[in-house]
Design an enzyme around this catalytic site. Sequence first.
Site, mmCIF file in Angstrom:
data_model
loop_
_atom_site.group_PDB
_atom_site.id
_atom_site.type_symbol
_atom_site.label_atom_id
_atom_site.label_comp_id
_atom_site.label_asym_id
_atom_site.label_seq_id
_atom_site.Cartn_x
_atom_site.Cartn_y
_atom_site.Cartn_z
ATOM 1 N N HIS A 13 0.824 -1.217 0.000
ATOM 2 C CA HIS A 13 0.000 0.000 0.000
ATOM 3 C C HIS A 13 0.851 1.257 0.000
ATOM 4 O O HIS A 13 2.034 1.225 0.335
ATOM 5 C CB HIS A 13 -0.983 0.032 1.172
ATOM 6 C CG HIS A 13 -0.366 0.013 2.535
ATOM 7 N ND1 HIS A 13 -0.134 -1.143 3.229
ATOM 8 C CD2 HIS A 13 0.065 1.013 3.347
ATOM 9 C CE1 HIS A 13 0.404 -0.862 4.399
ATOM 10 N NE2 HIS A 13 0.557 0.449 4.507
ATOM 11 N N HIS A 85 3.988 7.139 3.647
ATOM 12 C CA HIS A 85 4.914 6.015 3.489
ATOM 13 C C HIS A 85 4.473 5.066 2.381
ATOM 14 O O HIS A 85 3.340 5.109 1.916
ATOM 15 C CB HIS A 85 5.106 5.246 4.807
ATOM 16 C CG HIS A 85 3.898 4.534 5.322
ATOM 17 N ND1 HIS A 85 3.021 5.076 6.230
ATOM 18 C CD2 HIS A 85 3.411 3.282 5.060
ATOM 19 C CE1 HIS A 85 2.067 4.208 6.520
ATOM 20 N NE2 HIS A 85 2.274 3.117 5.818
ATOM 21 N N GLU A 136 7.816 1.158 4.844
ATOM 22 C CA GLU A 136 7.331 0.145 5.780
ATOM 23 C C GLU A 136 7.520 -1.216 5.110
ATOM 24 O O GLU A 136 7.231 -1.362 3.933
ATOM 25 C CB GLU A 136 5.834 0.395 6.055
ATOM 26 C CG GLU A 136 5.172 -0.663 6.930
ATOM 27 C CD GLU A 136 3.676 -0.415 7.155
ATOM 28 O OE1 GLU A 136 3.035 0.252 6.329
ATOM 29 O OE2 GLU A 136 3.159 -0.907 8.167
HETATM 30 CO CO CO Z 1 1.142 1.318 6.313
#
Ligand code: CO
Length: 140
Positions: A13, A85, A136
């Site tokens: 994502h 992120h 991440e």
């Molecule tokens: Co995230």
Amino acid sequence: MKATETKINKVNHIAIAVKDINSAKKNWEQSLGCNVGKIKELPEHGVKVLFISFPNIKIELIEPLGNNSPIEKFLDKNPKGGIHHICLEVNDINKAKEKIVKHGTNILGDGSVKTGAHGKPVIFLNPSDFSGTLIELEEG
Ligand code: CO
């Protein structure tokens, strides 16, 4: 691939920090007609989240929740919101972590694998090592 190697499967994502998740939701849902999920409150992570699903990727909207939200500072610097992120999905987070440490890349916090906002093991990497972008890694 050797058994000891780790692999990035995909971009899971892209997270966008927003000031008002309800009005952001409307734009993605009504103006663009995207497949928008429900807003969830995650007080233990200091955020409200909402996923917008596409066949191969999700966009995650995050709004600060409570007094000590980890995205509060980001919104102070970016008052209109912005990309916060990028989450890469790895098959084995502990092996990914070993490789990262070996290459001298910095993991945020105490460096240990944590349970992320979606109940999966995650680590965040220092944006200084990735051209100012917070990365991440999530096991999936
Ligand atoms: Co995230």
